[in-house]
Design an enzyme around this catalytic site. Sequence first.
Site, PDB file in Angstrom:
ATOM      1  CB  CYS A 136      -0.926  -0.020   1.223  1.00  0.00           C
ATOM      2  SG  CYS A 136      -1.942   1.440   1.351  1.00  0.00           S
ATOM      3  CB  CYS A 139      -0.681   2.584   4.054  1.00  0.00           C
ATOM      4  SG  CYS A 139      -2.120   1.894   3.249  1.00  0.00           S
ATOM      5  CG  ASP A 140       3.095   1.134   4.450  1.00  0.00           C
ATOM      6  OD1 ASP A 140       2.613   1.648   5.478  1.00  0.00           O
ATOM      7  OD2 ASP A 140       2.903  -0.048   4.131  1.00  0.00           O
TER       8      ASP A 140
END
Length: 314
Positions: A136, A139-140
């Site tokens: 992701c 997200c990261d």
Amino acid sequence: MAEEKKCDILIVGGGPGGLCAGMYAARANRHAVCLEKYMPGGQIAITGDVEDYPGFESISGAELAMKFADHAKKFGLQIEMEEVIQIYCEGDDRLAKCASGVTYRGKALIFSTGGRPIYLQVPGEEKYSGKGVSYCAICDGAFFKEQVIAVVGGGDAAIEEAGFLTKFASKVYVIHRRDKLRAQKIIQQRAFNNPKIEFVWDSVVESINGDDTRVTNLSLANVKTEKKATLEVGAIFVYVGFRPNSDLIPDDVKLDESGYILTDFKMETSVPGIYACGDVRAQLVRQVTNAVGDGTTAAVASERRLEELEDKAT
Ligand code: NAP
């Protein structure tokens, strides 16, 4: 032994969408039961740090998942550890049959089983998951500012996310097993024009290596020449496909060509009384914030259905 349990609103899957739906359903004074195979939280429970959920600048996925579950339970959501094996309709009732032999019967069913990324299945992938191996970028990506990173895959997701990751990384290698991308031409062109993206063609990742705490390099093999190479990177984002967990949904619920469930604005599927929310639903992005929004809508729509059925019965 076969046993039947009744409730008002049944929720299949205890990720953020399902738990949020459960909280709303329980707050509406309905007997809501959430059936979850493992622990509540879904994919978020196995996510490292979450930095894009409003109100929490940084929180571990496991803690956020626990907060979702505790919050929903506080308002009366019943969470049962059950593996659902079949979903079906009987008149206005919606039923979920479980591997334990128990069948749950409600008047509305919210399907929130999420999905799963397809894994590379190479050595080091599991070991470094959350320590440089990610599925992701949204997200990261921000964890890898000014680092050299890699993306694997040649589809829309890989190429779009590679572009997104160049906002943070100093360089993004896209490793693809062929010499042609599957991604749409416009997405490809954007990537070809991006000076921070370099393609590694005809290559596969053989292993993800590190120093036990984080990823440091990848072992690659060229599928045409069989030549081996080592690529120094701080992270690898795997985008070799995503599968919605829609296998259990009854056949008359319409799916898109990739298996995602189609819903209307109420999150209702093509079968009245069956709703879908979160990653299993066809939509533009797959984020926790979407899932909880979907869950809210599905719960409110379910409550309206129950009211209509009650009005009809009086
Ligand atoms: P996808 O289109 O199935 O592409 C997966 C990519 O990973 C392909 O390039 C494939 O290579 C490669 N791959 C598969 N298994 C691999 C393995 N074991 N090792 C190395 N590479 C492997 O998946 P996706 O990109 O996640 O997209 C899924 C669906 O969502 C698609 O329908 C896509 O159009 C849609 N989507 C759309 C958008 C958008 O419209 N903006 C954005 C994201 C996703 P090959 O090409 O050689 O098969």
